[in-house]
Structure formats: structure tokens, C-alpha cells
Design a protein around this motif. Sequence first.
Motif, PDB file in Angstrom:
ATOM      1  N   VAL A 278       0.816  -1.219   0.000  1.00  0.00           N
ATOM      2  CA  VAL A 278       0.000   0.000   0.000  1.00  0.00           C
ATOM      3  C   VAL A 278       0.846   1.263   0.000  1.00  0.00           C
ATOM      4  O   VAL A 278       0.312   2.352  -0.121  1.00  0.00           O
TER       5      VAL A 278
ATOM      6  N   VAL B 293      -4.944   2.953  -4.531  1.00  0.00           N
ATOM      7  CA  VAL B 293      -6.221   3.356  -3.942  1.00  0.00           C
ATOM      8  C   VAL B 293      -6.153   3.290  -2.419  1.00  0.00           C
ATOM      9  O   VAL B 293      -6.597   4.189  -1.702  1.00  0.00           O
ATOM     10  N   SER B 294      -5.553   2.195  -1.897  1.00  0.00           N
ATOM     11  CA  SER B 294      -5.480   2.044  -0.445  1.00  0.00           C
ATOM     12  C   SER B 294      -4.656   3.161   0.184  1.00  0.00           C
ATOM     13  O   SER B 294      -4.987   3.658   1.265  1.00  0.00           O
TER      14      SER B 294
ATOM     15  N   PHE C 123      -6.747   6.152   0.585  1.00  0.00           N
ATOM     16  CA  PHE C 123      -7.685   6.014   1.700  1.00  0.00           C
ATOM     17  C   PHE C 123      -6.966   6.196   3.029  1.00  0.00           C
ATOM     18  O   PHE C 123      -7.432   6.905   3.924  1.00  0.00           O
ATOM     19  N   ILE C 124      -5.785   5.529   3.190  1.00  0.00           N
ATOM     20  CA  ILE C 124      -5.095   5.575   4.475  1.00  0.00           C
ATOM     21  C   ILE C 124      -4.627   6.994   4.775  1.00  0.00           C
ATOM     22  O   ILE C 124      -4.715   7.475   5.905  1.00  0.00           O
TER      23      ILE C 124
END
Lengths: 240, 89, 129
Positions: free
Chosen positions: A38, A44-45, A48-49
Motif C-alpha cells: 500500500v 487506492v489504499s 484512503f489511508i
Amino acid sequence: MMERYDIHRSIPAILLALLVAATIFYAFVEVGFGEAKVDEEGSVSNRFISNSTQETGSSNFVTAVVVNYRGFDTLGEVTVLFLASAGMGAIVSALPAGDKRKRPIPPSLILTAGTRLVLPLIILFGSYVFVHGHLSPGGGFQGGVIIASGLLLYLVIFPEWKAPHKALALSESLAGLSFAGIGIIGLAVGGIFLDNVISGLGEAGMLVSAGLIPLIYIAIGIKVGAEMTGLVARMKGGDA
Amino acid sequence: MMEELFIALWVIMSILAIAMAIHAVLSRDLIKATILMAGVSLIASFLFVLLRAPDVAMAEASIGSALTAIILVLAIRNTKRFEEGGGEK
Amino acid sequence: MEVTELVVYGSILLLAAVGIWGILSRRNLIKLILSLTILQTAVNLLLVSVGYISGRSAPIVNGDTGLDGSPIGEIVDPLPQALVLTAIVIGLATTAIALIVAVGYYRSTGTLELKSWSYGPSNEKEVKK
């Protein structure tokens, strides 16, 4: 019992299953286990994070993804649950009648008294799980299923109790409508369906925070609890 | 140290899960197979905790091992308990 | 190939292989659905294990740190977990529909076995109408 199976006829099936497993294993060795996939910029992750705590105010990243970033997908998911429940009702009403010879064994005093004692606690715990979905593990689906399992205990211990299908349908419809209504509020105020318009409200980590996420999860919890109870009550009756 | 603990717990639990799954597929008694399937789900929820997924573990423990087992048992109650085939029972 | 990779993916795929074997070799409808549930559990485990990062904590933060006091970026991938959460709930709905169809099959034919679809010599007893 089990040694009566003729194993030799399932050898092709075992070989085919192992072949499929080996093929998938060969593919997944390339993916790797436990590596920090990630951390790449642009995944994408990673997006988000990095941004989820500021954008949604939710402490639980899974809740932020399920309710906020993929909220429309979750609306589709509860629609699938509703369709499964309604479809089961339709199929059950078309089934030929089964034999009615099976008499339920009457429950003992310990079972009935224990169920009456435990049921409110189970419902309280389920409500706790879905109200705190943005702070701790759990959420609407888990809490709803916990409530449904409590009602199922009641359904199993008291065989003559008929599940109130009308009330269950009413609460599930109201919860689904409020989920869609919250989405439309986002559309009207923020311009995006299910937009979290009050995400700045409250302090992160407190119960009143994360904007609309707790409201959506409460709606999902009531809806899932009612749907799962109706599903299993239909399966129990076979003719309800 | 953490890695060794992870692998040890994983090996024990997955051997248990695979043994239960094989027994569930082989058993002619459908109620027994359902209970074994619920055990596989319970072990899977432990493995989800090892994989740092507490949300998924809660969902698996409540849905996989409670609700699915209840639905299967009720369906078996509406049909037949024993699988037909070569031997008695 | 590391030993962790071999153990984790190998055991999960063995569990999936048991499910596939059950689907292919059993003729009882309820046993088929039960094998499908085992296969589903294995696939969910596989998806979550792809998002695991060794040495990091669960995707929940406590103020400015993770649950075990690590910095906020040090968490495992939350995206596969969210997708698997959806998959588990949908799986229950499909299992319930499949089971009620199996009950209907039993009510109209009096048996749960799929004799006429199977291979092998045990086709002696026709499904009674």
C-alpha cells in the motif's frame, strides 16, 4: 458411516481440485505475502489511508471505506439482502406443503427463563456494536446479525411464537428509506449522493463524530437485523 | 518472534480447519457436517484476527458460524438428515 | 518463495481444494451448498491475506496513533477487508436462497440426491415423481 463411501470414484474430483488450487497458488506466489504493497504513491489504499481520517472523521478505516467511499455499493448490498428476503418469501409461498408430523419438543424451564434473561442483553450488545461502528471493530452488519441471532434464540426456544413479519417488513423498509434519504440529503447539500456533509462535526474518536457515518450504520443495523430474522423465520416455518 | 508465533498459530489452526472440512465433506450425517462447517468458520474468524482484520472476524464469527449453521439445520429439519448412498444410515 | 507465503497461501488453497472436491464429488444438494460455504470461507481468507502487511496493526486509529501505539500510517490494507465484509453478508443471502430451493426440490421429488446428473454406475433408482 464415512468408510462406506467409494473413494475411488472421487479421485478425479480430488485431482481436479488440487490442480485448481495449485494454479491459483502459482498466481498468488507472484503477489507476495506480508509486503507493504500500500505504500506506493497513487494506489487506492494509500489514498484512503492518508486522507480518510481528515475527510470522514472515522477512526475505523474499514467503516470509512464501507460507508463513505463505497457507500453506494453498500446501498446495493442491502438491496441484495432485501431481494433475498423477499425472494425467499415468494419461493416459500409457492412450495408444496411438507409433512406436519414433526412435533417440537417443549422447552424446559431453564431454557425459557434463561432466554428471557439473555435476550435484552444480546439486543443491547448488538446496538452497542452498530452505534460504535466508526470507533471500534464492528458496524451495522455485525450488530444487526448479533440482534438477529438473539431473536433467533427466542424463535428456537419458543416454537409456537410466530415471527411478526409485518413489523419486520415495516422496520426494514423504514431503515432502507432513511439510508436512501441520507443519501439524498448529501445530494441536495453537497452535490454528491451519500456525501458526508457534516463530517467536521464533533471530535474524532468521540461518539458524536464522523458526520453521517453513525446514522447510516444505525439504519443498516436495524435493516440487517430485521432482514436476517425474517430470512431465518421463513426457513424455520417452511410455510410462514 | 512475532513471525514465528504467527506461523505456529497459523499452522495449528489451518490443519484443524482442513481436517474439519474434510470430515464435513465425508460425513453422511448432515447435522454433523453442518456443525463441522461452523467449526471451520470459527477457525477462519480466528485466522482473520491473526491477519489484523477484526471487522471481518466479527462478521465471520456471527454470520459464518451462527446464522449459516442455523439456516442449514432448519433446512435439514425440513428435509432429511442422512445422505443416501451405498451403506446403511 | 518464503516459508510464510508457502504456509499461508498453501493452507488456504488446500481448504479451497476441499470445498471444490466436495462440490464435484457429492450428490446431496445440502452437502453441495455446505461445500460451497467452505469454498467461500477459503476465498475470503485468501482475499484478506493479500492485504496483510507483516508487523503492522489493525486498520483502526486511536487519536493520533494505531491501537498498539504505532504511527498512523502503520496499518494493514483496509480495502480487501471492506470488500470481504460485503462478500460475507452477500454469501449468507445466496446460501439462504439456495437452501430454500433445495427444500422445494425435496418437497416435489422426495429426495435430495441428484442421481440423474451424476456419473458412475449407481443410477439404478430413478427419481420418483
